[in-house]
Design a protein around this motif. Structure first.
Motif, PDB file in Angstrom:
ATOM      1  N   LEU A 150       0.831  -1.203   0.000  1.00 49.00           N
ATOM      2  CA  LEU A 150       0.000   0.000   0.000  1.00 49.00           C
ATOM      3  C   LEU A 150       0.866   1.255   0.000  1.00 49.00           C
ATOM      4  N   VAL A 151       1.910   1.260   0.821  1.00 45.20           N
ATOM      5  CA  VAL A 151       2.804   2.414   0.888  1.00 45.20           C
ATOM      6  C   VAL A 151       3.409   2.689  -0.487  1.00 45.20           C
ATOM      7  N   GLU A 152       3.891   1.649  -1.160  1.00 45.10           N
ATOM      8  CA  GLU A 152       4.515   1.842  -2.460  1.00 45.10           C
ATOM      9  C   GLU A 152       3.500   2.322  -3.491  1.00 45.10           C
ATOM     10  N   ALA A 153       2.336   1.668  -3.539  1.00 41.44           N
ATOM     11  CA  ALA A 153       1.332   2.033  -4.543  1.00 41.44           C
ATOM     12  C   ALA A 153       0.819   3.450  -4.313  1.00 41.44           C
ATOM     13  N   TYR A 154       0.547   3.794  -3.058  1.00 39.26           N
ATOM     14  CA  TYR A 154       0.008   5.121  -2.757  1.00 39.26           C
ATOM     15  C   TYR A 154       1.047   6.212  -3.070  1.00 39.26           C
ATOM     16  N   ALA A 155       2.299   5.978  -2.652  1.00 33.59           N
ATOM     17  CA  ALA A 155       3.339   6.986  -2.885  1.00 33.59           C
ATOM     18  C   ALA A 155       3.539   7.235  -4.371  1.00 33.59           C
ATOM     19  N   LYS A 156       3.515   6.186  -5.167  1.00 33.33           N
ATOM     20  CA  LYS A 156       3.721   6.359  -6.610  1.00 33.33           C
ATOM     21  C   LYS A 156       2.506   7.013  -7.261  1.00 33.33           C
ATOM     22  N   GLU A 157       1.314   6.635  -6.845  1.00 37.57           N
ATOM     23  CA  GLU A 157       0.090   7.205  -7.409  1.00 37.57           C
ATOM     24  C   GLU A 157      -0.018   8.699  -7.097  1.00 37.57           C
ATOM     25  N   GLN A 158       0.455   9.084  -5.903  1.00 44.40           N
ATOM     26  CA  GLN A 158       0.308  10.467  -5.445  1.00 44.40           C
ATOM     27  C   GLN A 158       1.568  11.319  -5.648  1.00 44.40           C
ATOM     28  N   HIS A 159       2.493  10.812  -6.472  1.00 38.68           N
ATOM     29  CA  HIS A 159       3.703  11.576  -6.810  1.00 38.68           C
ATOM     30  C   HIS A 159       4.536  11.890  -5.556  1.00 38.68           C
ATOM     31  N   LEU A 160       4.501  10.964  -4.607  1.00 37.45           N
ATOM     32  CA  LEU A 160       5.285  11.114  -3.380  1.00 37.45           C
ATOM     33  C   LEU A 160       6.511  10.203  -3.369  1.00 37.45           C
ATOM     34  N   TRP A 161       6.724   9.472  -4.450  1.00 37.08           N
ATOM     35  CA  TRP A 161       7.870   8.567  -4.561  1.00 37.08           C
ATOM     36  C   TRP A 161       9.088   9.364  -5.030  1.00 37.08           C
ATOM     37  N   HIS A 162      10.221   9.110  -4.415  1.00 38.71           N
ATOM     38  CA  HIS A 162      11.419   9.894  -4.733  1.00 38.71           C
ATOM     39  C   HIS A 162      11.943   9.590  -6.131  1.00 38.71           C
ATOM     40  N   ASP A 163      12.055  10.629  -6.912  1.00 36.97           N
ATOM     41  CA  ASP A 163      12.645  10.541  -8.244  1.00 36.97           C
ATOM     42  C   ASP A 163      13.769  11.566  -8.318  1.00 36.97           C
ATOM     43  N   PRO A 164      15.023  11.142  -8.114  1.00 36.05           N
ATOM     44  CA  PRO A 164      16.128  12.103  -8.046  1.00 36.05           C
ATOM     45  C   PRO A 164      16.364  12.866  -9.348  1.00 36.05           C
ATOM     46  N   SER A 165      15.780  12.389 -10.438  1.00 33.51           N
ATOM     47  CA  SER A 165      15.983  13.083 -11.714  1.00 33.51           C
ATOM     48  C   SER A 165      15.076  14.295 -11.854  1.00 33.51           C
ATOM     49  N   LYS A 166      14.054  14.415 -11.016  1.00 30.00           N
ATOM     50  CA  LYS A 166      13.123  15.535 -11.109  1.00 30.00           C
ATOM     51  C   LYS A 166      13.588  16.680 -10.212  1.00 30.00           C
ATOM     52  N   GLU A 167      13.565  17.870 -10.759  1.00 28.81           N
ATOM     53  CA  GLU A 167      13.946  19.053  -9.999  1.00 28.81           C
ATOM     54  C   GLU A 167      12.701  19.687  -9.390  1.00 28.81           C
ATOM     55  N   LEU A 168      12.640  19.700  -8.084  1.00 30.20           N
ATOM     56  CA  LEU A 168      11.546  20.354  -7.378  1.00 30.20           C
ATOM     57  C   LEU A 168      11.964  21.780  -7.034  1.00 30.20           C
ATOM     58  N   SER A 169      10.994  22.569  -6.613  1.00 30.62           N
ATOM     59  CA  SER A 169      11.276  23.961  -6.264  1.00 30.62           C
ATOM     60  C   SER A 169      11.516  24.072  -4.761  1.00 30.62           C
ATOM     61  N   TYR A 170      12.532  24.819  -4.399  1.00 26.42           N
ATOM     62  CA  TYR A 170      12.822  25.062  -2.991  1.00 26.42           C
ATOM     63  C   TYR A 170      13.048  26.552  -2.760  1.00 26.42           C
ATOM     64  N   SER A 171      12.850  26.965  -1.531  1.00 21.73           N
ATOM     65  CA  SER A 171      13.035  28.378  -1.184  1.00 21.73           C
ATOM     66  C   SER A 171      14.507  28.743  -1.149  1.00 21.73           C
ATOM     67  N   GLU A 172      15.310  27.842  -0.641  1.00 22.65           N
ATOM     68  CA  GLU A 172      16.752  28.054  -0.507  1.00 22.65           C
ATOM     69  C   GLU A 172      17.428  26.706  -0.736  1.00 22.65           C
TER      70      GLU A 172
END
Length: 938
Positions: free
Chosen positions: A335-357
């Motif tokens: 459930l943890v794996e399926a939910y995290a992937k479905e909700q875009h909560l799974w770590h993908d180091p290739s994706k650049e997220l936005s941070y304040s600093e």
């Protein structure tokens, strides 16, 4: 269940044939760039949207979050659950029990007062390391714990039966944060709502600041005051501003000889210098995948030491591996794996997220470190520890020491400003030079031990070496490194020095299991590291007494001795009343310092001792390699250990099960109890709001400096016989030997009021050169020195309100509710400082105390406030009109106690009531009164 679904986010997720209702975050524009932690908050808002407290506008603003903007959008965060430890948890349950009576008096139903969010309390803060260095230390300490705390434990057992959705993990099980990551945390939460199974991120608030340890497991949660936790248990959301998020990129590998503790002390140093108070920190990058879960938890644990609200790691394969290792069901892991992937909560180091600093650390650059002697962020490279000890010692002794640089430069006093790094203060003395050595005319003290052995101790002698705390005892890499070091040291014939109190307090019984399987228990015990309990012990001041002859030698000769502990807190006066200087270190370094016996020691050049052949033994020779540690981890830890220890975790041992347990919906208070008493918060309360008023003619109870922590404010540690709390206990027939600690008596407000601002290291600058819980009592002629409690009582009798003045970072440290409760019950109406740390500011509001800040760039000193003034604060009454003023006007007028010629001082103070929700709490007189009125009205 949400009443509104503005974004059409409600959907279904099927995992192995089970259907779960979910709320999709990808229905909100801008979600893909949000940091992991803000995605969790976004789901929380979608699921709880009701059009009133949680609106579509708030959700849109979170989706369109501007990383660099100052936080200005209030949201209502509804945690999935609440975690409590017993020191802070007991007052929560006391207050809930009191609310059941109060709601009845207001015409409501007492049965309605129940945790609406699941609450789990772990009894881990009560065991004290009284006995040590012997085979029966654990058994005897637990026995003493039950004798001391029987009343509290009976009360908690009543709570477990009287309140729905409230569970208690009995004493002797483990530390709350380790129990949390090993058993309580779900990562993905499931609950039946409206007849359907709903899946959502596991989130929480906890009554301990190190709740953030669970951030390492990808679970968003942080420490709050017990006041806020009680409200969360009763279904009130946590009011907060959408925070800034600091992205912390990890890369590289930890080098040989470096531990997770070294990494976390380095990160603490970096983040403290950067400034992350009130922000989330989030770890990302290619290096994250290489960080073991235990190391992630160690880093997350230290979030309060950074100053951040949370320190998040994302969910990935390492998360799943840890869940399997610790015995979570395969159904839950899927459930943890399926939910995290479905909700875009799974770590993908290739994706650049936005941070304040942005910050970055190459793990390969980390070197062995310790921190001390008074703050977790005061990191010292181990190779420079001996010299830095010499520099810092001058702050702790009356003798005149000098520093001599190894290059032969002239000696200079430690406080010489000309030698400081530009922009630094004396606390940053470690940056002045590279390798000073400690040099002075020694006057070692001869001690005859209880076993007849003679030895000498001096400044810097290690009086306590403790493997303790949630930070490190959850981490097999450092715990097994300590065991392997002990084995190698024992094989070479080394012993801990006889003046060192050696204690081992694992975070859970699983540690004991893998020590035994690895064959390391005997080696640890050979060096004196017998298990003394499964709880927080030394890190929270439950170190227990030193041997009498050592304590006498320290106090008779005013020795600045040291403690070395694998903890996260080393504030002044916290660890042991006999010990002035406290150092944080990894568990293997705790062992090393026990062998060395002094902080005045260089591991690179000085041997720990000699072996049976008379050969010098150096630390480098017996330090276990990374491969050796990993091999031991692989062969000594298995899932069965976790499933066995947690199979009946709420049942407890025979002592727990045989405790007499009160029954009934309301608690039968015992007027003779000195542990649990009905508090006065709701006395005389009515449904109608009492208008807030301006403050007139207040006097200053305390004038304090920078970095006053909640340890300085909140009652903690032992209770002295000649203190107001000690007098109270004596008057109630309690023998000195049964005083116990302030923490164990948190359910008795009479004790806690008397211990507020009573820390032995508090420096109230209304007095000259005095430490401890004292002030000037201006109700008497010439304002004589008095206990703070006694003065506050006199002010109350005279009808005089009180204020507290302070400096920067007021209220840093643990999330102690009694720091705010005690402040309020002493009669303090306002606290005026340069800056607050998050939790304490919020808690002050929750207890009806207004937090104010001096104008930017001003201090009580620069304004000319000396604490003798009569202070009035105008403009607070605007809150009655539903408006929160940005500033209020402060007028400080001279009194007969003021110096001749003193003039009236006026300034505008910034009001730190930051959200409309906080304003509602303040108008109601506090958060509990607000909740109670809501319950009674319903």
């Amino acid at each position: 269940m949400t009443a509104v679904n503005s974004f059409g986010a409600k959907d279904t997720l099927s995992v192995d044939g089970t259907e779960y209702e979910i709320f999709r975050i990808d229905k909100v524009e801008g979600f893909e760039k949000l940091p992991f932690s803000l995605k969790v908050l976004l789901e929380n808002l979608l699921r709880t949207e009701d059009g009133a407290n949680v609106t579509a506008e708030q959700i849109q603003k979170l989706g369109s979050w501007v990383p660099t903007a100052d936080p200005d959008t209030e949201i209502q965060f509804s945690p999935a659950r609440v975690v409590l430890q017993d020191f802070t948890g007991v007052p929560c349950i006391v207050d809930l029990a009191t609310m059941r009576e109060a709601v009845t008096q207001l015409g409501g139903d007492p049965e309605k007062v129940n945790p609406l969010a699941p609450a789990e309390l772990v009894i881990d803060h009560s065991v004290i390391a009284d006995l040590f260095g012997q085979a029966d230390a654990l058994e005897r300490n637990v026995e003493i714990e039950y004798q001391r705390n029987g009343e509290r434990y009976q009360f908690l057992r009543w709570g477990q039966t009287a309140f729905e959705d409230f569970k208690v993990v009995p004493p002797g099980t483990g530390i709350v944060h380790q129990v949390n990551i090993e058993y309580l945390a779900r990562v993905t939460f499931v609950r039946e709502v409206g007849g359907v199974l709903q899946a959502y991120p596991d989130t929480l608030v906890g009554t301990d600041s190190h709740t953030t340890m669970v951030n390492g497991l990808g679970v968003l949660g942080w420490g709050v005051g017990g006041i806020e936790a009680e409200a969360a248990m009763l279904g009130q959301p946590v009011s907060m501003l959408i925070p800034k998020v600091v992205g912390f990129k990890l890369k590289g590998q930890i080098p040989m000889g470096v531990t997770a503790t070294d990494v976390v002390l380095t990160i603490t140093d970096l983040l403290r210098k950067h400034g992350v108070v009130g922000k989330f920190v989030e770890f990302y990058g290619e290096g994250v995948g290489a960080v073991p879960l235990a190391n992630r938890a160690t880093i997350g644990n230290m979030s309060p030491e950074f100053g951040s609200t949370a320190a998040m790691f994302p969910i990935d394969d390492e998360t799943l591996n840890y869940l399997r290792l610790t015995g979570r069901s395969e159904e839950q892991v899927k459930l943890v794996e399926a939910y995290a992937k479905e909700q875009h909560l799974w770590h993908d180091p290739s994706k650049e997220l936005s941070y304040s600093e942005y910050l970055e650390l190459d793990l390969s650059t980390v070197v062995p470190s310790i921190a001390g002697p008074r703050r977790p962020q005061d990191r010292i490279e181990l190779s420079k520890a001996k010299g830095q000890f010499g520099a810092d010692l001058t702050d702790y002794t009356a003798e005149d020491f000098g520093l001599v640089d190894v290059a032969g430069e002239d000696s200079f006093p430690a406080s010489d400003p000309a030698k400081l790094t530009p922009g630094s203060d004396d606390s940053d003395v470690r940056e002045r030079h590279t390798a000073p050595t400690f040099s002075h005319e020694r006057k070692p003290v001869q001690v005859q031990g209880s076993d007849g052995q003679n030895y000498t101790i001096d400044h810097g002698s290690v009086a306590i070496a403790a493997i303790t705390s949630c930070t490190n005892t959850s981490n097999p890499s450092v715990m097994l490194a300590a065991g392997l070091l002990a084995k190698k040291a024992s094989e070479r014939g080394l012993k801990a020095k006889p003046w060192v109190k050696t204690t081992l307090a694992p975070g859970s019984k699983v540690v004991t299991n893998y020590y035994e399987k690895a064959g390391l228990t005997d080696s640890l015990e050979a060096l004196g590291f017998y298990t003394v309990g499964y709880g927080c012990t030394t890190c929270i001041g439950n170190s227990g007494p030193l041997n009498e002859e050592i304590s006498e030698a320290i106090n008779d000769n005013d020795l600045a001795v040291t403690a070395v502990l694998s903890g996260n807190r080393n504030f002044e006066g916290r660890i042991n009343p006999d010990v002035k200087m406290n150092y944080l270190a990894s568990p293997p370094l705790v062992i090393a310092y026990a062998l060395a016996g002094t902080m005045d020691f260089d591991f690179e050049t000085q041997p720990l001792g000699t072996d049976s052949d008379g050969k010098d033994v150096f630390l480098s020779e017996i330090w276990p390699s990374a491969d050796e540690v990993q091999s031991t981890i692989d062969t000594s830890i298995d899932t069965d250990m976790f499933t066995r220890e947690y199979g009946a975790v709420f049942d407890g041992d025979e002592r727990w099960r045989s405790l007499p347990t009160p029954t009934g919906a309301t608690f039968e208070w015992d007027d003779q109890s000195t542990y649990v008493r009905k508090p006065p918060y709701f006395d005389g309360m009515v449904m109608e709001l009492t208008p807030v008023t301006d403050i007139k003619g207040a006097r200053v109870l305390a004038k304090l400096g920078d970095s006053v922590t909640t340890d300085h404010i909140s009652p903690a540690g032992s209770i002295k016989a000649d203190s107001p709390a000690g007098r109270y206990l004596s008057e109630h027939g309690v023998d000195r030997k049964d005083f116990n600690s302030y923490g164990s008596r948190r359910g008795n407000h009479e004790i806690m009021i008397r211990g507020t601002f009573a820390n032995i290291r508090l420096k109230n600058q209304l007095l000259d050169g005095v430490e401890g819980g004292y002030t000037r009592d201006f109700t008497q002629a010439d304002g004589p020195q008095s206990f703070i409690y006694d003065a506050a009582q006199n002010y109350a009798e005279a009808g005089t309100p009180l204020v507290v003045l302070g400096g920067k970072e007021y209220g840093s440290g643990s999330s102690r509710d009694w720091a705010a409760k005690g402040t309020s019950l002493l009669g303090v109406r306002a606290v005026i400082v340069e800056s607050f740390e998050r939790i304490h500011r919020s808690n002050l509001i929750g207890m009806g105390v207004v937090p104010l800040q001096f104008p930017v760039g001003e201090t009580w000193a620069s304004l000319g406030l000396d604490g003798t003034e009569s202070i009035s604060i105008q403009g607070i009454e605007q809150l009655n009109e539903g408006f929160t003023p940005k500033t209020v006007h402060v007028i400080a007028e001279p009194t007969s106690d003021s110096p001749e010629g003193k003039q009236t001082i006026e300034f505008d103070a910034v009001v730190r009531i930051d959200t409309p929700g906080e304003a509602d709490y303040y108008r109601n007189g506090g958060i509990l009164q607000y909740v109670l009125r809501q319950l009674a009205a319903a």
